[in-house]
Scaffold this motif. Structure first.
Motif, PDB file in Angstrom:
ATOM      1  N   ASP A   1       0.818  -1.213   0.000  1.00  0.00           N
ATOM      2  CA  ASP A   1       0.000   0.000   0.000  1.00  0.00           C
ATOM      3  C   ASP A   1       0.855   1.266   0.000  1.00  0.00           C
ATOM      4  OD1 ASP A   1      -2.403  -1.366  -0.144  1.00  0.00           O
ATOM      5  OD2 ASP A   1      -2.685  -1.398   2.029  1.00  0.00           O
TER       6      ASP A   1
ATOM      7  N   ILE B   1       2.222   1.894  -3.487  1.00  0.00           N
ATOM      8  CA  ILE B   1       1.200   2.498  -4.358  1.00  0.00           C
ATOM      9  C   ILE B   1       1.031   3.970  -4.009  1.00  0.00           C
ATOM     10  CG2 ILE B   1      -1.261   2.512  -4.912  1.00  0.00           C
ATOM     11  CD1 ILE B   1      -1.165  -0.596  -4.401  1.00  0.00           C
TER      12      ILE B   1
ATOM     13  N   ASN C   1       3.404 -10.755  -8.248  1.00  0.00           N
ATOM     14  CA  ASN C   1       2.024 -10.272  -8.192  1.00  0.00           C
ATOM     15  C   ASN C   1       1.924  -8.897  -7.534  1.00  0.00           C
ATOM     16  OD1 ASN C   1       1.145 -12.582  -9.488  1.00  0.00           O
ATOM     17  ND2 ASN C   1       0.643 -13.641  -7.601  1.00  0.00           N
ATOM     18  N   ALA C   2       2.730  -8.638  -6.525  1.00  0.00           N
ATOM     19  CA  ALA C   2       2.731  -7.313  -5.893  1.00  0.00           C
ATOM     20  C   ALA C   2       3.173  -6.259  -6.901  1.00  0.00           C
ATOM     21  CB  ALA C   2       3.639  -7.301  -4.667  1.00  0.00           C
TER      22      ALA C   2
ATOM     23  N   THR D   1       2.900  -6.366 -10.138  1.00  0.00           N
ATOM     24  CA  THR D   1       1.822  -6.194 -11.118  1.00  0.00           C
ATOM     25  C   THR D   1       0.719  -5.302 -10.560  1.00  0.00           C
ATOM     26  OG1 THR D   1       2.310  -8.359 -12.082  1.00  0.00           O
ATOM     27  CG2 THR D   1       0.119  -7.433 -12.525  1.00  0.00           C
ATOM     28  N   TRP D   2       0.333  -5.532  -9.300  1.00  0.00           N
ATOM     29  CA  TRP D   2      -0.720  -4.738  -8.666  1.00  0.00           C
ATOM     30  C   TRP D   2      -0.288  -3.275  -8.508  1.00  0.00           C
ATOM     31  CZ3 TRP D   2      -5.592  -4.413  -8.071  1.00  0.00           C
ATOM     32  CH2 TRP D   2      -6.167  -3.629  -7.076  1.00  0.00           C
TER      33      TRP D   2
ATOM     34  N   LYS E   1      -0.383  -1.626 -11.894  1.00  0.00           N
ATOM     35  CA  LYS E   1      -1.761  -1.393 -12.337  1.00  0.00           C
ATOM     36  C   LYS E   1      -2.334  -0.139 -11.680  1.00  0.00           C
ATOM     37  CE  LYS E   1      -6.358  -3.421 -12.434  1.00  0.00           C
ATOM     38  NZ  LYS E   1      -7.199  -4.575 -12.095  1.00  0.00           N
ATOM     39  N   MET E   2      -2.131  -0.008 -10.371  1.00  0.00           N
ATOM     40  CA  MET E   2      -2.635   1.172  -9.667  1.00  0.00           C
ATOM     41  C   MET E   2      -1.954   2.444 -10.161  1.00  0.00           C
ATOM     42  SD  MET E   2      -5.067   0.103  -7.774  1.00  0.00           S
ATOM     43  CE  MET E   2      -5.389   1.270  -6.477  1.00  0.00           C
TER      44      MET E   2
END
Length: 156
Positions: A36, A39, A60-61, A63-64, A67-68
């Protein structure tokens, strides 16, 4: 790791009284905060994300976070994490299932500050399943993380 002043993660019931389990839960909560914070602070290469994640969880982190960033969103509000259940596989690996309540957490446009609120539904609740492995320094790193939005085990 610094979260924005208008966003917080709350961890309910994340103290078991068992030192080893509590250490795993503390590092898992740090993993959540690290993603978090990455991001919120526009730090896709955050050292904290790499410190608390490895293997597929790290991919995966990333990628997330990307994306954000592409969507131009930062978190705002409050995410509540609750009902953690641990299963020891051996002295260096554990599984943790837990829930999140995102009914008061939203995406905020980084540029305009507009908060994108959503109605509270079953999809506001997420069931997670994580695998953590303890590294040589004693840090419990998340190696796998799966989620299921709207799972009945987490909805009120």
């Amino acid at each position: 790791m610094t979260l924005p002043p208008d966003f917080k993660n709350v961890f309910e019931g994340w103290a078991t009284g068992d030192a080893a389990q509590d250490a795993a839960l503390t590092d898992l909560s740090n993993q959540i905060n690290a993603v978090d914070a990455a991001i919120a602070n526009d730090e896709p290469e955050s050292p904290a994300v790499v410190f608390y994640n490895k293997a597929m969880a790290l991919i995966n982190a990333g990628t997330w976070i990307a994306k954000m960033k592409t969507q131009g969103y930062v978190p705002t509000g409050t995410s509540r994490y609750f009902n953690p259940k641990l299963q020891s596989f051996d002295d260096k690996s554990v599984g943790v299932s837990y829930c999140s309540d995102e009914s008061k957490a939203f995406a905020k446009d980084r540029g305009t500050g507009k908060v994108h609120t959503t109605p509270v539904t079953d999809n506001s609740y997420v069931a997670y399943s994580a695998r953590l492995e303890r590294n040589e320094q004693g840090v419990w790193q998340t190696t796998q993380l799966n989620s299921k939005r709207g799972d009945k085990s987490c909805t009120p």
